[in-house]
Design a protein around this motif. Sequence first.
Motif, mmCIF file in Angstrom:
data_model
loop_
_atom_site.group_PDB
_atom_site.id
_atom_site.type_symbol
_atom_site.label_atom_id
_atom_site.label_comp_id
_atom_site.label_asym_id
_atom_site.label_seq_id
_atom_site.Cartn_x
_atom_site.Cartn_y
_atom_site.Cartn_z
ATOM 1 N N HIS A 1 -36.514 121.201 10.185
ATOM 2 C CA HIS A 1 -35.631 121.950 11.087
ATOM 3 C C HIS A 1 -34.911 123.026 10.298
ATOM 4 O O HIS A 1 -34.707 124.134 10.770
ATOM 5 C CB HIS A 1 -34.628 120.994 11.734
ATOM 6 C CG HIS A 1 -33.714 121.619 12.728
ATOM 7 N ND1 HIS A 1 -32.636 122.400 12.355
ATOM 8 C CD2 HIS A 1 -33.688 121.585 14.083
ATOM 9 C CE1 HIS A 1 -31.998 122.818 13.445
ATOM 10 N NE2 HIS A 1 -32.610 122.334 14.499
ATOM 11 N N LYS A 2 -34.497 122.715 9.096
ATOM 12 C CA LYS A 2 -33.826 123.563 8.125
ATOM 13 C C LYS A 2 -32.338 123.794 8.407
ATOM 14 O O LYS A 2 -31.644 124.402 7.599
ATOM 15 C CB LYS A 2 -34.538 124.919 7.944
ATOM 16 C CG LYS A 2 -35.907 124.801 7.283
ATOM 17 C CD LYS A 2 -35.880 124.072 5.962
ATOM 18 C CE LYS A 2 -35.270 124.851 4.844
ATOM 19 N NZ LYS A 2 -36.160 125.869 4.288
ATOM 20 N N TRP B 1 -34.987 128.418 12.428
ATOM 21 C CA TRP B 1 -35.197 128.348 10.982
ATOM 22 C C TRP B 1 -36.315 127.377 10.601
ATOM 23 O O TRP B 1 -36.581 127.167 9.420
ATOM 24 C CB TRP B 1 -33.910 127.930 10.273
ATOM 25 C CG TRP B 1 -32.885 129.009 10.168
ATOM 26 C CD1 TRP B 1 -32.925 130.251 10.742
ATOM 27 C CD2 TRP B 1 -31.659 128.954 9.430
ATOM 28 N NE1 TRP B 1 -31.797 130.965 10.418
ATOM 29 C CE2 TRP B 1 -30.996 130.197 9.617
ATOM 30 C CE3 TRP B 1 -31.046 127.988 8.646
ATOM 31 C CZ2 TRP B 1 -29.769 130.487 9.043
ATOM 32 C CZ3 TRP B 1 -29.822 128.266 8.072
ATOM 33 C CH2 TRP B 1 -29.189 129.506 8.267
ATOM 34 N N CYS B 2 -36.973 126.758 11.581
ATOM 35 C CA CYS B 2 -37.994 125.754 11.286
ATOM 36 C C CYS B 2 -39.108 126.345 10.422
ATOM 37 O O CYS B 2 -39.581 127.452 10.675
ATOM 38 C CB CYS B 2 -38.615 125.231 12.577
ATOM 39 S SG CYS B 2 -37.555 124.134 13.535
ATOM 40 N N GLU C 1 -34.661 139.105 12.370
ATOM 41 C CA GLU C 1 -35.815 138.350 12.852
ATOM 42 C C GLU C 1 -37.016 139.288 13.016
ATOM 43 O O GLU C 1 -36.873 140.449 13.416
ATOM 44 C CB GLU C 1 -35.502 137.684 14.190
ATOM 45 C CG GLU C 1 -34.535 136.514 14.102
ATOM 46 C CD GLU C 1 -35.147 135.273 13.489
ATOM 47 O OE1 GLU C 1 -36.386 135.118 13.543
ATOM 48 O OE2 GLU C 1 -34.388 134.445 12.951
ATOM 49 N N GLU C 2 -38.194 138.752 12.736
ATOM 50 C CA GLU C 2 -39.434 139.497 12.908
ATOM 51 C C GLU C 2 -40.311 138.800 13.942
ATOM 52 O O GLU C 2 -40.125 137.610 14.233
ATOM 53 C CB GLU C 2 -40.168 139.609 11.571
ATOM 54 C CG GLU C 2 -39.371 140.338 10.494
ATOM 55 C CD GLU C 2 -40.109 140.412 9.173
ATOM 56 O OE1 GLU C 2 -41.282 139.952 9.110
ATOM 57 O OE2 GLU C 2 -39.525 140.922 8.201
ATOM 58 N N GLU C 3 -41.260 139.542 14.477
ATOM 59 C CA GLU C 3 -42.100 138.980 15.537
ATOM 60 C C GLU C 3 -42.814 137.716 15.079
ATOM 61 O O GLU C 3 -42.955 136.756 15.835
ATOM 62 C CB GLU C 3 -43.118 140.023 15.998
ATOM 63 C CG GLU C 3 -43.910 139.592 17.214
ATOM 64 C CD GLU C 3 -44.806 140.698 17.745
ATOM 65 O OE1 GLU C 3 -45.985 140.745 17.339
ATOM 66 O OE2 GLU C 3 -44.314 141.507 18.553
ATOM 67 N N GLN C 4 -43.267 137.682 13.824
ATOM 68 C CA GLN C 4 -43.968 136.509 13.323
ATOM 69 C C GLN C 4 -43.060 135.273 13.335
ATOM 70 O O GLN C 4 -43.531 134.153 13.548
ATOM 71 C CB GLN C 4 -44.478 136.756 11.908
ATOM 72 C CG GLN C 4 -43.388 136.948 10.858
ATOM 73 C CD GLN C 4 -43.937 137.230 9.479
ATOM 74 O OE1 GLN C 4 -45.004 137.811 9.338
ATOM 75 N NE2 GLN C 4 -43.216 136.805 8.456
ATOM 76 N N ASP C 5 -41.741 135.477 13.142
ATOM 77 C CA ASP C 5 -40.792 134.373 13.199
ATOM 78 C C ASP C 5 -40.694 133.813 14.613
ATOM 79 O O ASP C 5 -40.663 132.592 14.829
ATOM 80 C CB ASP C 5 -39.393 134.833 12.758
ATOM 81 C CG ASP C 5 -39.383 135.454 11.371
ATOM 82 O OD1 ASP C 5 -40.140 134.984 10.518
ATOM 83 O OD2 ASP C 5 -38.614 136.405 11.154
#
Length: 362
Positions: free
Chosen positions: A224-225, A248-249, A58-62
């Motif tokens: 939602h994915k 995952w949205c 995971e990245e901060e933008q996520d």
Amino acid sequence: MSEIEKFVGKILTENYDLGKIMGVTKIKEGDTNNSFLALADDEGKNTQWYVRQYNRFEEEQDIIYEHAFEKYLAERVNGEIQTLLPVPTKTGATWVVEKFEGEDNFYAVFNVINGNEPYSWEFNDLSPNAMRSCAEITAKFHAWGCGFEPPAGSGRHEEPLIDQLDQWVIDFPAALEEKKKSPEIFRRFTDYLEKEIPYLIETSRLCRAELEKVKDDLPMCINHKDMNPGNVMFDDDDNVNAVFDMDWCNMDYRIYDIAWMGYQAIASWDTDAWGAVPVEEIQSFIDNYNRIMIERNCPLGPLDETELAFLPTMMIIGMLKVLADFICYEDHTHDPYRVFVNTWRFISSVKYMRNYLENKGK
């Protein structure tokens, strides 16, 4: 408490104003994220908090994107369902980054949602009411998500589906070769997978060609994915009362969520009908989805002819996507038989759906 549970308790004490942390219990070890339940004493009041340890990719933008969407959703549901809201830290952020056993992860705290969790993608014998409600919540989720504007610079990085299909053609055989290096763990699995790799490659190329024909005509929305019966909660009457796991949205073809939830709600795990997808049962799902779209006067509207025609192919694409996760991108060295069973089952569903498409109308 285990070391990770003690570590999470320390994070909460140092970064949040939740009161005295009385205990932390790991409640779920996921394929991507891990979950914990924390108990706190806040000036004599007992409170509970849900804590997520995000996967290391995971990245901060996520995180910014997910948390902004969760806040947006909570403002729009009008009490129809429970929602998860990220809790601010002492500094006002909604996450922290900490290193455990040499690995950095994001951590976030949310309110606790309550309900029944009788179903999953592996135990999906839904009641008629649960099936109806799953279709309705998919539509409501899309309607609630309309108009969401993510913060600048945020967004879950994911290649377009058409590019992912190209990548799977490369990654499926590469993952097979990598797993062959560990025969003491994966030999049974790789013996099976080696026979199926040409079929997966051919299917990926076929789906890519079909998506190329319609990709500019398929409506987009916040997906939602991973909308499936295991990522919602139900009340005692089998009505969905909560949706979770929104990490995952992102924006994608509207039909993806419908294909994935619809597939997960009807596909068989029974050994005598392994992987079968009774496609005729999807019509009631579509009818209920379309009804909600009309009742809510959602700008997306009901499914159009292009979406309906492409739905079976999108179901296959969803299966290929989860196969890519299991085979290529997740570490299953601790449980090779689970990945074997899931791979076998999803490939069986791919074959079922391809046979359906090839014989449709005959």
